[in-house]
Design a protein around this motif. Sequence first.
Motif, PDB file in Angstrom:
ATOM      1  N   ASP A   1     -15.765  29.339 -21.209  1.00 29.58           N
ATOM      2  CA  ASP A   1     -14.465  29.713 -20.634  1.00 29.58           C
ATOM      3  C   ASP A   1     -13.835  28.585 -19.836  1.00 29.58           C
ATOM      4  O   ASP A   1     -12.744  28.757 -19.285  1.00 29.58           O
ATOM      5  CB  ASP A   1     -14.633  30.939 -19.728  1.00 29.58           C
ATOM      6  N   GLY A   2     -14.512  27.447 -19.760  1.00 27.46           N
ATOM      7  CA  GLY A   2     -13.982  26.318 -19.012  1.00 27.46           C
ATOM      8  C   GLY A   2     -14.318  26.331 -17.538  1.00 27.46           C
ATOM      9  O   GLY A   2     -13.832  25.480 -16.793  1.00 27.46           O
ATOM     10  N   ASN A   3     -15.170  27.259 -17.079  1.00 31.30           N
ATOM     11  CA  ASN A   3     -15.536  27.327 -15.663  1.00 31.30           C
ATOM     12  C   ASN A   3     -16.673  26.339 -15.375  1.00 31.30           C
ATOM     13  O   ASN A   3     -17.665  26.316 -16.105  1.00 31.30           O
ATOM     14  CB  ASN A   3     -15.987  28.737 -15.293  1.00 31.30           C
ATOM     15  N   PRO A   4     -16.569  25.541 -14.332  1.00 33.29           N
ATOM     16  CA  PRO A   4     -17.662  24.615 -13.995  1.00 33.29           C
ATOM     17  C   PRO A   4     -18.860  25.374 -13.417  1.00 33.29           C
ATOM     18  O   PRO A   4     -18.704  26.204 -12.510  1.00 33.29           O
ATOM     19  CB  PRO A   4     -17.031  23.679 -12.959  1.00 33.29           C
ATOM     20  N   ILE A   5     -20.031  25.099 -13.955  1.00 31.76           N
ATOM     21  CA  ILE A   5     -21.245  25.766 -13.500  1.00 31.76           C
ATOM     22  C   ILE A   5     -22.340  24.730 -13.279  1.00 31.76           C
ATOM     23  O   ILE A   5     -22.254  23.598 -13.769  1.00 31.76           O
ATOM     24  CB  ILE A   5     -21.731  26.827 -14.518  1.00 31.76           C
TER      25      ILE A   5
ATOM     26  N   TYR B   1     -21.781  29.351 -24.206  1.00 26.78           N
ATOM     27  CA  TYR B   1     -21.759  30.692 -23.626  1.00 26.78           C
ATOM     28  C   TYR B   1     -20.874  30.699 -22.387  1.00 26.78           C
ATOM     29  O   TYR B   1     -20.690  29.673 -21.731  1.00 26.78           O
ATOM     30  CB  TYR B   1     -23.163  31.149 -23.224  1.00 26.78           C
ATOM     31  N   ALA B   2     -20.373  31.893 -22.078  1.00 21.64           N
ATOM     32  CA  ALA B   2     -19.695  32.096 -20.803  1.00 21.64           C
ATOM     33  C   ALA B   2     -20.723  32.408 -19.730  1.00 21.64           C
ATOM     34  O   ALA B   2     -21.801  32.931 -20.021  1.00 21.64           O
ATOM     35  CB  ALA B   2     -18.690  33.235 -20.916  1.00 21.64           C
ATOM     36  N   TYR B   3     -20.398  32.075 -18.501  1.00 28.54           N
ATOM     37  CA  TYR B   3     -21.325  32.375 -17.410  1.00 28.54           C
ATOM     38  C   TYR B   3     -21.561  33.877 -17.304  1.00 28.54           C
ATOM     39  O   TYR B   3     -22.697  34.338 -17.210  1.00 28.54           O
ATOM     40  CB  TYR B   3     -20.762  31.836 -16.095  1.00 28.54           C
ATOM     41  N   ASP B   4     -20.482  34.625 -17.333  1.00 32.05           N
ATOM     42  CA  ASP B   4     -20.584  36.084 -17.232  1.00 32.05           C
ATOM     43  C   ASP B   4     -19.574  36.680 -18.199  1.00 32.05           C
ATOM     44  O   ASP B   4     -18.378  36.377 -18.119  1.00 32.05           O
ATOM     45  CB  ASP B   4     -20.295  36.545 -15.811  1.00 32.05           C
ATOM     46  N   ALA B   5     -20.032  37.522 -19.128  1.00 35.08           N
ATOM     47  CA  ALA B   5     -19.148  38.090 -20.150  1.00 35.08           C
ATOM     48  C   ALA B   5     -18.413  39.302 -19.588  1.00 35.08           C
ATOM     49  O   ALA B   5     -18.994  40.136 -18.892  1.00 35.08           O
ATOM     50  CB  ALA B   5     -19.954  38.492 -21.384  1.00 35.08           C
ATOM     51  N   HIS B   6     -17.114  39.389 -19.905  1.00 32.70           N
ATOM     52  CA  HIS B   6     -16.339  40.562 -19.522  1.00 32.70           C
ATOM     53  C   HIS B   6     -16.587  41.710 -20.486  1.00 32.70           C
ATOM     54  O   HIS B   6     -16.390  42.872 -20.156  1.00 32.70           O
ATOM     55  CB  HIS B   6     -14.850  40.209 -19.492  1.00 32.70           C
ATOM     56  N   ASP B   7     -17.033  41.374 -21.685  1.00 33.84           N
ATOM     57  CA  ASP B   7     -17.379  42.374 -22.690  1.00 33.84           C
ATOM     58  C   ASP B   7     -18.889  42.391 -22.844  1.00 33.84           C
ATOM     59  O   ASP B   7     -19.518  41.362 -23.073  1.00 33.84           O
ATOM     60  CB  ASP B   7     -16.715  42.017 -24.036  1.00 33.84           C
ATOM     61  N   ASP B   8     -19.496  43.577 -22.675  1.00 30.68           N
ATOM     62  CA  ASP B   8     -20.955  43.687 -22.733  1.00 30.68           C
ATOM     63  C   ASP B   8     -21.519  43.269 -24.080  1.00 30.68           C
ATOM     64  O   ASP B   8     -22.681  42.870 -24.178  1.00 30.68           O
ATOM     65  CB  ASP B   8     -21.381  45.133 -22.423  1.00 30.68           C
ATOM     66  N   ALA B   9     -20.729  43.365 -25.141  1.00 27.71           N
ATOM     67  CA  ALA B   9     -21.227  43.007 -26.471  1.00 27.71           C
ATOM     68  C   ALA B   9     -21.312  41.502 -26.666  1.00 27.71           C
ATOM     69  O   ALA B   9     -22.021  41.031 -27.550  1.00 27.71           O
ATOM     70  CB  ALA B   9     -20.328  43.621 -27.549  1.00 27.71           C
ATOM     71  N   LYS B  10     -20.616  40.748 -25.834  1.00 26.62           N
ATOM     72  CA  LYS B  10     -20.612  39.299 -25.973  1.00 26.62           C
ATOM     73  C   LYS B  10     -21.723  38.698 -25.114  1.00 26.62           C
ATOM     74  O   LYS B  10     -21.795  38.976 -23.911  1.00 26.62           O
ATOM     75  CB  LYS B  10     -19.247  38.740 -25.535  1.00 26.62           C
ATOM     76  N   PRO B  11     -22.616  37.882 -25.686  1.00 23.79           N
ATOM     77  CA  PRO B  11     -23.713  37.308 -24.885  1.00 23.79           C
ATOM     78  C   PRO B  11     -23.193  36.308 -23.859  1.00 23.79           C
ATOM     79  O   PRO B  11     -22.207  35.605 -24.089  1.00 23.79           O
ATOM     80  CB  PRO B  11     -24.589  36.627 -25.933  1.00 23.79           C
ATOM     81  N   SER B  12     -23.859  36.262 -22.729  1.00 22.69           N
ATOM     82  CA  SER B  12     -23.490  35.345 -21.661  1.00 22.69           C
ATOM     83  C   SER B  12     -24.758  34.756 -21.060  1.00 22.69           C
ATOM     84  O   SER B  12     -25.870  35.237 -21.279  1.00 22.69           O
ATOM     85  CB  SER B  12     -22.675  36.065 -20.584  1.00 22.69           C
ATOM     86  N   LEU B  13     -24.582  33.706 -20.271  1.00 27.19           N
ATOM     87  CA  LEU B  13     -25.721  33.038 -19.659  1.00 27.19           C
ATOM     88  C   LEU B  13     -26.440  33.942 -18.664  1.00 27.19           C
ATOM     89  O   LEU B  13     -27.668  33.886 -18.528  1.00 27.19           O
ATOM     90  CB  LEU B  13     -25.250  31.771 -18.953  1.00 27.19           C
ATOM     91  N   ARG B  14     -25.703  34.786 -17.982  1.00 28.51           N
ATOM     92  CA  ARG B  14     -26.291  35.605 -16.919  1.00 28.51           C
ATOM     93  C   ARG B  14     -26.904  36.898 -17.437  1.00 28.51           C
ATOM     94  O   ARG B  14     -27.883  37.385 -16.878  1.00 28.51           O
ATOM     95  CB  ARG B  14     -25.234  35.926 -15.852  1.00 28.51           C
TER      96      ARG B  14
END
Length: 288
Positions: free
Chosen positions: A114-118, A160-173
Motif C-alpha cells: 500500500d506504500g506505507n513505510p514499515i 503484502y500490506a501491513y494490515d489488510a482491510h479485507d479479511d480475505a486478503k493476506p497481510s503481514l500482520r
Amino acid sequence: MNERAAASLPGIPALLGFIVLIVLISGAVLGQVAHDGSPLAAASVALVPVFAFLAKGFFQVQPNQGQVMQLFGKYAGTERREGLRWTNPFYSRRPVSLRVRNFESSRLKVNDSDGNPIEIAAIVVWQVVDTAEAVFCVDDYENFVQIQSESALRQMAQSYAYDAHDDAKPSLRSHGEEVNNHLRQEIEERLQKAGVQVIESRISHLAYAQEIAQAMLQRQQASAIVAARERIVEGAVGMVALALDRLRAEGVVELDEERKAAMVSNLLVVLCGDRATQPVVNAGSLYS
C-alpha cells in the motif's frame, strides 16, 4: 559443481602403520651401522623430511563438519567421516561447518504493497548441505546468505500490506504462516547455487515506521471503535426487536407506532451509549 566424497584412510590404522614403518627403518639403519660400521646416519637423517611430509596427511574431522580438499587448486572431494583420517599430503584442506546456524537480519525500512513505510526483520535458520557449492560457487557463503536473505525479506514485504482491510486478503500482520512460507521460498531461490538449505524463516519484528506510527495507531483505533459500534448496534437492534415481540406476544401492553418509536429510541440510547444512563421514572400515565 557438486560435492563428492574424498579419498582418505582411517587415521588410527594409518598412524600405527606409520609408527611401525619408522621403527623398522630405524632398526634396519642401526643394524647396518652395527654390522659393518657404515655411516648410514646421513641416510636416516634424509628420511626425516619424508616422514614429516607424510605426517601432513593426517587430519581430524569433527562431528557435523566437512573437510573440502583441493589438489593444486582442483577440487578433490569432501570428507565427512568424523575422526582421525589420512589422505594425500599434497591435498590442501578447508573445514566447513555443517551445523544448523541462524541469524537475525537487521531491521529494514521498506514500503508495503500500500506504500506505507514499515520496519521489518526476520530470523533465518540455515545449514550447508553441499560443501563444494558453498566454497567454490560463491565468494563468502556466510555473507552471501545474510545479504540475500535481507534482499528476499525486502522483496517479500513489498508483496503484502501491513494490515489488510479485507479479511480475505493476506497481510503481514494477520497471515503469519503464509508470509513466513513466502519468505522461505524467496530466500531458497536466491541460495540455490550456494549449497545452503533454509530450514526455517520467521518474521521477528514488524511495525510501522516512526514517522507514521502515531497516525496508523489512530487509524487502527478508529477501525476498532467502528467495528465495536457495529457489533453493539447489531446486538441492540436484536434486543429491541425481541422486547417488542415479547410485549406483543404476551399482551403486556399495546403500543401505537409513535410509542413504539419512542420506546425503540430509548432502548437504543441505553444499549448503545458508552456511558451509564440516568433513568427517569414516569409517575403519570403512559401517555403523559
